[in-house]
Design an enzyme around this catalytic site. Sequence first.
Site, mmCIF file in Angstrom:
data_model
loop_
_atom_site.group_PDB
_atom_site.id
_atom_site.type_symbol
_atom_site.label_atom_id
_atom_site.label_comp_id
_atom_site.label_asym_id
_atom_site.label_seq_id
_atom_site.Cartn_x
_atom_site.Cartn_y
_atom_site.Cartn_z
ATOM 1 N N SER A 148 7.057 5.747 3.334
ATOM 2 C CA SER A 148 6.346 4.543 2.906
ATOM 3 C C SER A 148 7.277 3.617 2.118
ATOM 4 O O SER A 148 8.258 3.126 2.681
ATOM 5 C CB SER A 148 5.103 4.966 2.115
ATOM 6 O OG SER A 148 4.226 3.879 1.991
ATOM 7 N N ASP A 229 -3.275 6.189 10.044
ATOM 8 C CA ASP A 229 -2.801 5.798 8.713
ATOM 9 C C ASP A 229 -3.567 4.546 8.273
ATOM 10 O O ASP A 229 -3.497 3.507 8.941
ATOM 11 C CB ASP A 229 -1.295 5.512 8.830
ATOM 12 C CG ASP A 229 -0.614 5.234 7.498
ATOM 13 O OD1 ASP A 229 -1.249 4.635 6.620
ATOM 14 O OD2 ASP A 229 0.566 5.608 7.374
ATOM 15 N N HIS A 262 -1.527 8.918 6.237
ATOM 16 C CA HIS A 262 -0.364 8.502 5.435
ATOM 17 C C HIS A 262 0.115 9.600 4.478
ATOM 18 O O HIS A 262 1.059 9.404 3.733
ATOM 19 C CB HIS A 262 -0.765 7.254 4.619
ATOM 20 C CG HIS A 262 0.391 6.461 4.080
ATOM 21 N ND1 HIS A 262 1.282 5.779 4.897
ATOM 22 C CD2 HIS A 262 0.818 6.207 2.809
ATOM 23 C CE1 HIS A 262 2.188 5.164 4.146
ATOM 24 N NE2 HIS A 262 1.936 5.417 2.877
HETATM 25 N N1 LIG Z 1 -3.875 3.957 -3.941
HETATM 26 C C1 LIG Z 1 -3.171 5.161 -3.715
HETATM 27 C C2 LIG Z 1 -1.804 4.841 -3.173
HETATM 28 C C3 LIG Z 1 -0.775 5.843 -3.485
HETATM 29 C C4 LIG Z 1 -0.188 6.514 -2.245
HETATM 30 O O1 LIG Z 1 -0.782 6.624 -1.201
HETATM 31 N N2 LIG Z 1 1.053 6.959 -2.417
HETATM 32 C C5 LIG Z 1 1.756 7.604 -1.342
HETATM 33 C C6 LIG Z 1 2.898 6.737 -0.929
HETATM 34 S S1 LIG Z 1 2.276 5.150 -0.429
HETATM 35 C C7 LIG Z 1 3.649 4.168 -0.168
HETATM 36 O O2 LIG Z 1 4.649 4.138 -0.765
HETATM 37 C C8 LIG Z 1 2.219 8.973 -1.800
HETATM 38 O O3 LIG Z 1 3.172 9.511 -1.321
HETATM 39 N N3 LIG Z 1 1.480 9.549 -2.767
HETATM 40 C C9 LIG Z 1 1.839 10.791 -3.416
HETATM 41 C C10 LIG Z 1 1.356 12.048 -2.758
HETATM 42 O O4 LIG Z 1 1.790 13.133 -3.218
HETATM 43 O O5 LIG Z 1 0.573 11.999 -1.792
HETATM 44 C C11 LIG Z 1 -3.200 5.985 -4.988
HETATM 45 O O6 LIG Z 1 -2.945 5.444 -6.069
HETATM 46 O O7 LIG Z 1 -3.460 7.182 -4.881
#
Ligand SMILES: N[C@@H](CCC(=O)N[C@@H](CSC=O)C(=O)NCC(=O)O)C(=O)O
EC number: 3.1.2.12
Length: 285
Positions: A148, A229, A262
């Site tokens: 991402s 996603d 995602h």
């Molecule tokens: N609104 C969500 C967004 C946070 C999220 O989805 N983070 C992803 C990367 S998104 C793009 O860079 C991520 O990897 N999260 C960490 C995980 O361990 O899954 C929110 O605040 O939760």
Amino acid sequence: MTVENLSSNKTFGGWNKQYSHQSKTLNCAMRFAIYLPPQASNGQKVPVLYWLSGLTCSDENFMHKAGAHRIASELGIAIVAPDTSPRGSDVADDEGYDLGQGAGFYVNATQAPWNKHYQMYDYIVDELPALVESMFPVTDKRSIAGHSMGGHGALVIALRNSDAYQSVSAFSPISNPINCPWGKKAFTAYLGRDMTTWSDYDASTLMRNASAENGKSFVPALVSQGEADDFLAEQLKPEVLEAAAKNSGYPLALESHEGYDHSYFFIASFIEQHLRFHGSHLSVS
Ligand SMILES: N[C@@H](CCC(=O)N[C@@H](CSC=O)C(=O)NCC(=O)O)C(=O)O
């Protein structure tokens, strides 16, 4: 320079370790994690895959959730996972999850108050590899990958430093940040309103303009995208990256996977393919 070891866990015959160090580039203390495969304990030097995580992540998300250690151990690849931004009580922040701490976007900020600490591009390209290569039994053969926001960072860094990386891969990258809400918000804050300065950090623009002429080479690229996603259409735009690659003849393999979202469940499902891709370019497979 003082580098403090914060944790060590043996896994798949190697070691997952966390370190803290004072970063000159970022002007604050930074944490990173490193996986050292068993070959690194047996007198061998191993190549390094740098992993750049996404929004809200630290050095821990990938190491805890991606399930990368088994194949990295087999192939003999070290993995380095830095934090996603400078951190600390004196570091500028924002209440949104997509700006400030945890959301450095791998750029060198030019705008106050961000420019005092947010120099993540230079940290990843220069300071961190120099530190890693001085501390651990690793070679200077590097590949880079990310998810991402980190996928955007990995693609931009490989495209701008084709002599420094053997391969690049990304899961669900923000492919065209100059044209999506996440990117526009971050680049306006970090780089300012003059959009002509943004294209140096836009993977699609860089890939469209890439050339293997004048002694330069293309860094082979693999991108994996889940079709379920939630961020796909509005934020990620892999079709723009694909069109850019067609335009310049860039060696991009873009794979679309039905049903995947995602999350790290997607990354864990295809990390073996990405590690073997990097292994083939790092000459360890
Ligand atoms: N609104 C969500 C967004 C946070 C999220 O989805 N983070 C992803 C990367 S998104 C793009 O860079 C991520 O990897 N999260 C960490 C995980 O361990 O899954 C929110 O605040 O939760």
